[in-house]
Design an enzyme around this catalytic site. Sequence first.
Site, PDB file in Angstrom:
ATOM      1  N   ASP A  54      -0.738   2.371   8.049  1.00  0.00           N
ATOM      2  CA  ASP A  54      -1.005   1.638   9.287  1.00  0.00           C
ATOM      3  C   ASP A  54      -0.242   1.538  10.534  1.00  0.00           C
ATOM      4  O   ASP A  54      -1.033   1.393  11.720  1.00  0.00           O
ATOM      5  CB  ASP A  54      -2.343  -0.083   9.155  1.00  0.00           C
ATOM      6  CG  ASP A  54      -2.995  -0.045   8.213  1.00  0.00           C
ATOM      7  OD1 ASP A  54      -3.203   1.179   7.791  1.00  0.00           O
ATOM      8  OD2 ASP A  54      -2.886  -1.308   7.678  1.00  0.00           O
ATOM      9  N   ASP A 101       1.561  -0.639  11.640  1.00  0.00           N
ATOM     10  CA  ASP A 101       1.581  -2.242  11.525  1.00  0.00           C
ATOM     11  C   ASP A 101       2.527  -2.974  12.142  1.00  0.00           C
ATOM     12  O   ASP A 101       2.981  -4.063  11.967  1.00  0.00           O
ATOM     13  CB  ASP A 101       0.421  -3.165  11.475  1.00  0.00           C
ATOM     14  CG  ASP A 101       0.836  -3.201   9.546  1.00  0.00           C
ATOM     15  OD1 ASP A 101       1.859  -2.403   9.252  1.00  0.00           O
ATOM     16  OD2 ASP A 101       0.136  -3.697   9.380  1.00  0.00           O
ATOM     17  N   GLY A 128       0.692  -1.259   0.018  1.00  0.00           N
ATOM     18  CA  GLY A 128       0.124   0.231  -0.149  1.00  0.00           C
ATOM     19  C   GLY A 128       0.796   1.218  -0.434  1.00  0.00           C
ATOM     20  O   GLY A 128       1.518   1.102   0.679  1.00  0.00           O
TER      21      GLY A 128
HETATM   22  P1  ATP Z   1       1.036  -2.595   3.492  1.00  0.00           P
HETATM   23  O1  ATP Z   1       1.363  -2.504   5.068  1.00  0.00           O
HETATM   24  O2  ATP Z   1       0.440  -1.612   2.990  1.00  0.00           O
HETATM   25  O3  ATP Z   1       0.093  -3.803   3.280  1.00  0.00           O
HETATM   26  P2  ATP Z   1       2.677  -4.506   2.821  1.00  0.00           P
HETATM   27  O4  ATP Z   1       3.920  -4.170   2.388  1.00  0.00           O
HETATM   28  O5  ATP Z   1       2.579  -5.028   3.670  1.00  0.00           O
HETATM   29  O6  ATP Z   1       2.372  -2.761   2.928  1.00  0.00           O
HETATM   30  P3  ATP Z   1       1.562  -6.547   1.332  1.00  0.00           P
HETATM   31  O7  ATP Z   1       0.502  -6.803  -0.143  1.00  0.00           O
HETATM   32  O8  ATP Z   1       1.267  -7.691   2.459  1.00  0.00           O
HETATM   33  O9  ATP Z   1       1.583  -4.833   1.625  1.00  0.00           O
HETATM   34  O10 ATP Z   1       3.191  -7.380   0.923  1.00  0.00           O
HETATM   35  C1  ATP Z   1       3.024  -6.531  -0.566  1.00  0.00           C
HETATM   36  C2  ATP Z   1       4.025  -7.434  -1.253  1.00  0.00           C
HETATM   37  O11 ATP Z   1       5.684  -8.590  -0.998  1.00  0.00           O
HETATM   38  C3  ATP Z   1       2.822  -8.728  -2.137  1.00  0.00           C
HETATM   39  O12 ATP Z   1       1.962  -8.504  -3.167  1.00  0.00           O
HETATM   40  C4  ATP Z   1       3.864  -9.892  -2.467  1.00  0.00           C
HETATM   41  O13 ATP Z   1       4.938  -9.348  -4.199  1.00  0.00           O
HETATM   42  C5  ATP Z   1       5.376  -9.208  -1.263  1.00  0.00           C
HETATM   43  N1  ATP Z   1       5.572 -10.368  -0.258  1.00  0.00           N
HETATM   44  C6  ATP Z   1       4.924 -10.305   0.684  1.00  0.00           C
HETATM   45  N2  ATP Z   1       4.996 -11.876   1.433  1.00  0.00           N
HETATM   46  C7  ATP Z   1       6.012 -12.261   0.799  1.00  0.00           C
HETATM   47  C8  ATP Z   1       6.458 -13.442   1.015  1.00  0.00           C
HETATM   48  N3  ATP Z   1       6.403 -14.223   2.485  1.00  0.00           N
HETATM   49  N4  ATP Z   1       7.423 -14.065   0.452  1.00  0.00           N
HETATM   50  C9  ATP Z   1       7.685 -13.312  -0.871  1.00  0.00           C
HETATM   51  N5  ATP Z   1       7.522 -11.659  -1.130  1.00  0.00           N
HETATM   52  C10 ATP Z   1       6.396 -11.490   0.283  1.00  0.00           C
END
Ligand code: ATP
Length: 320
Positions: A128, A130, A11
């Site tokens: 968030d 978080d 995000g």
């Molecule tokens: P937000 O907190 O705003 O949602 P975020 O970085 O936590 O941001 P996610 O959608 O959870 O957002 O993760 C972003 C991207 O990171 C995913 O779409 C995926 O491409 C990659 N990703 C997440 N988890 C893994 C994993 N275990 N292994 C490899 N890539 C990952």
Amino acid sequence: MKRIGLLTSGGDAPGMNAAIRAVVRSGIYFGMEVFGVERGYAGLIEDCVIPMEMRSVSNIVQLGGTKLRSARCLEMLTKEGKQQAVKTLEKYGIEGLVVIGGDGSFRGARALTEEFGVPTIGIPATIDNDIEYTDYALGFDTAVNTCLDIINKLRDTMTSHERISVVEVMGRHCGDIALYSGIASGAEIIVVPEIAFDMGEIIEKINASRANGKHSNIIVVAEGAMSADQFAKQLQASTTYDVRPTCIGHVQRGGSPTMADRMLAAQFGNKAVRLLNEGIGNRAVGIRNNKIIEMDIIEAVSMKKTFNYELYETLQMISM
Ligand code: ATP
């Protein structure tokens, strides 16, 4: 390291552009070539890589969103996807990667580090807030200030008509936006995913505040606890007060980053490149007790977010 890459993932959050600028300018300062990867891990897999120059990041420090754009990428969860991502890094001779994003994005960075030995540095960016290891992530301060601006406006009209305003803010699992915007806006009640709520107690509190001379009330609800619509319906069914729901929605993701987010972005971006320049990878940068810190990215990702109960109690004590 002579060549580094950077991407924004997950995000978007205000302050990502300021962090991109800090990484690019710090890299150039150390004599590195810096490559930007568009659209997060999707762009890494699909070879969307662009050289970043001093002027590539002009005029973006004040902009919300991310110039490199962001994406969620399911392919990155597969072995083939990760191998393709590493191939792209090898093609450009990129020796270290800065990942700007939330905990999911950090897990992607951890996978590149653990499974392929790619040095990565994580910069926390998520409205968030978080992520446990850092007190603040990029975008949180701006998002809360956006919520405050809207709640202030709601308070004007709610007071005129003696209404109850139920305001929904973002936060699926983490109630930090609700907690901080609730305290800072003077809301009487916050409802967060971390704490079960009792509608009867909430009504008692509203009644007490009205008996104490209040003409209107603000209730801030995190999306992960309940939607504003649903909450307002339940509350309306048990009271004679006039209850109005408002969902702030994606407005809280955009906008020019605050001073706090720009300062964090400058320091996080610079620290990330300083580490890579010293040949250090596999770290996450953050801020704790007003000090810029770094720690093992694998450890950082495995920490579980805790809720600040003391702040929650503070709200209870000063919101009557
Ligand atoms: P937000 O907190 O705003 O949602 P975020 O970085 O936590 O941001 P996610 O959608 O959870 O957002 O993760 C972003 C991207 O990171 C995913 O779409 C995926 O491409 C990659 N990703 C997440 N988890 C893994 C994993 N275990 N292994 C490899 N890539 C990952």
